[in-house]
Each structure stands twice: as C-alpha cells, then as structure tokens.
Scaffold this active site. Structure first.
Site, PDB file in Angstrom:
ATOM      1  N   ASP A 163       0.861  -1.197   0.000  1.00  0.00           N
ATOM      2  CA  ASP A 163       0.000   0.000   0.000  1.00  0.00           C
ATOM      3  C   ASP A 163       0.894   1.242   0.000  1.00  0.00           C
ATOM      4  O   ASP A 163       2.103   1.149   0.145  1.00  0.00           O
ATOM      5  CB  ASP A 163      -0.862   0.010   1.274  1.00  0.00           C
ATOM      6  CG  ASP A 163       0.015  -0.099   2.516  1.00  0.00           C
ATOM      7  OD1 ASP A 163       0.247  -1.232   2.983  1.00  0.00           O
ATOM      8  OD2 ASP A 163       0.518   0.945   2.996  1.00  0.00           O
TER       9      ASP A 163
ATOM     10  N   ASP B 271       0.718   3.599   2.334  1.00  0.00           N
ATOM     11  CA  ASP B 271       0.552   4.189   3.663  1.00  0.00           C
ATOM     12  C   ASP B 271      -0.639   5.155   3.611  1.00  0.00           C
ATOM     13  O   ASP B 271      -1.660   4.793   3.037  1.00  0.00           O
ATOM     14  CB  ASP B 271       1.865   4.867   4.114  1.00  0.00           C
ATOM     15  CG  ASP B 271       1.956   4.973   5.629  1.00  0.00           C
ATOM     16  OD1 ASP B 271       1.494   4.041   6.310  1.00  0.00           O
ATOM     17  OD2 ASP B 271       2.472   5.971   6.135  1.00  0.00           O
TER      18      ASP B 271
END
Ligand SMILES: [Zn+2]
Length: 289
Positions: free
Chosen positions: A210, A212
C-alpha cells in the site's frame, strides 16, 4: 540442539506457512528468553534444508509490540541457522515503490518505543555496530533471487520501523517522507539488530502492499488492502525463496563480517559477568569468553 540448517525465513503478515517445503517437521524450541512466536517448521526447499518461523504466530495472534524477538532469533541460532531472510509487508513512502513491488532495503530507522532491542542485559554490555544493519552480501543474493521471478524489485532504500499496531497518521507519514524514508513497517527493529548480535546474516524482502496514508490518489491503508496484496504476492515470495535456496547453498561463503560481529562489541570484563547471564548468552558468547 544444532542441525544442518543454515538458512531460515521469518514470515510476516500474510505468510504463515510455506507450502513449498517437502518432508516438513515442526520443532519446538525453548530459549532462555522464553518461547518463540510458534513452533519452527523445517523442510526441504529444492536441495536445501531450511527453517521457517511465523513471526506473528500461526493464526496471527501476536502484535508487533508483543513479539518475543529475542526468543525468535535465539531459537533459529540454536538450530544452527546462519542466514535469515525476513519476509515483511511494508507500506510505501515513495511514488516509484508501487504496491506489488519488492524492496530490499539497505538502511533502517528505528522509531519503535517499547521493545527489548538487545540480548545484552543483566550485567553484560555489548555495543554492536549496525551502521549497515542488513547483510550486504545476503541482500545482493536475495535481490537476484527476487529479480529472477520477474517481479519488480528495488535494491536499497531506508526502512522506518514504527511501534504499531496502528497505522501512521498523515502527519507522521508526511514527516517520514520528508526524512527521506522509502518504506515503513513494524517488526524489522529490533529483529535485524538481534540477528546482528547473534552474528547471523539478515536481509529483508519487503513486499509493498500500500501507499501508507500520504498518497492523495489512493484509499488510506487498511488491513484488507495489506492482506489482499500480500496474498497476490505470496506466489512471488515462494518463487523467490525457492530461487534463493538454489542460489545460496550452505557451502557458499558470503564475504561479510556478520559472523564476527561481536568480536569488538563486548565491553564488560568476563569476570564481572554474572553466571546466570553467561549461561543465558552462552550460545552467542562462548567463543569470546
Ligand atoms: Zn552477512
């Protein structure tokens, strides 16, 4: 309890088992520092016998702050392991490190707050050198093994470890980006430091799951997102580890200083060390006292 195993893998979020291993065995190891996160699985990967440990326990029951890192590293050392590859789910702090990519970091920033980060307590002090916290030679071999899977791999980058278990705030994430950090995770400190104290080579295969929470075009990180990307990456991870077992046979010598890391680190005079501490640390220090 030593075995003929030199290579071990520590699996993080999403990787709790290694389906590729044949002749699997579960080994229970107790240590002077308590119990490791789970039993240790051993088995054959291609021609090499390897060990696997699920960092968070098999049902992911152990929070990053509650992992007994010392027991985990000590247990692998007790089995004779010399090289550890950590498989870690990481968030990206840079545009070019996209979900699905793999990062082999070469720097580590410890932003954890409440962990025991050394074996050397209770009357014995050692100041270990961790300027380069990951084994440079093992990282090189690992990078090649990952690249040969066809995955996009980034060599180098600074890895910040936070306490967790919560994800970052935007203020934190943006600050880490200003500091120049590349990826973010929750377990590599103190694992890497303890491996160095135990004179073992240690490298990280960081799977980007991802962006973040800083990336304005993306939905903020969630557990579901992390696990979904990681499940997709499990095939890459297993392929890379199979390559590594081929590329790094036990007989291959790595020209690194990991196996002598303690030589200039212990500062306490042997006579001053309490017997109980000597006993607890014997596996690590016998060659020096
Ligand atoms: Zn090394």
């Amino acid at each position: 309890m030593t075995t003929d195993i030199t290579l071990a893998f520590i699996g993080g979020s999403g990787l709790y088992d290694m389906s590729d291993l044949s002749n699997k065995e579960e080994i229970e190891v107790n240590t002077p520092f308590g119990e490791p996160s789970s039993t240790i699985m051993t088995g054959m990967l291609n021609e090499q016998k390897v060990a696997f440990l699920a960092r968070h326990g098999k049902g992911h029951t152990i929070s990053p702050s509650d992992i007994n890192y010392r027991a985990n590293i000590y247990a692998l050392k007790a089995l004779g392991v010399k090289r550890i590859v950590s498989i870690s789910a990481v968030g990206s702090l840079q545009d070019q490190l996209a979900p699905g990519n793999i990062v082999i970091p070469d720097g580590l920033f410890d932003n954890t707050r409440k962990r025991i980060n050394t074996f050397f307590t209770n009357g014995m002090v050692a100041h270990i050198g961790v300027a380069d916290p990951f084994c440079i030679e093992l990282s090189k071999v690992l990078c090649k093994s990952v690249r040969n899977t066809g995955a996009t791999v980034h060599e180098g980058g600074d890895f910040i470890t936070i306490e967790g278990p919560r994800f970052s705030t935007k203020a934190e994430s943006n600050t880490f980006r200003k500091w120049g950090m590349s990826i973010i995770g929750m377990t590599t400190s103190p694992e890497a430091f303890l491996a160095r104290e135990a004179e073992m080579c240690y490298a990280v295969m960081g799977h980007v799951t991802d962006y973040d929470v800083w990336h304005i075009s993306e939905i903020p990180v969630s557990v579901e997102m992390v696990i979904q990307t990681l499940i997709q990456n499990t095939v890459i991870a297993q392929d890379a580890l199979r390559n590594l077992a081929n590329d790094l046979p036990a007989s291959k010598v790595l020209n690194c200083g990991c196996s002598d890391a303690l030589a200039d680190a212990i500062i306490t005079e042997t006579n001053s060390v309490p017997d109980e501490t000597k006993n607890h640390l014997s596996l690590l220090i016998d060659k020096y006292i």
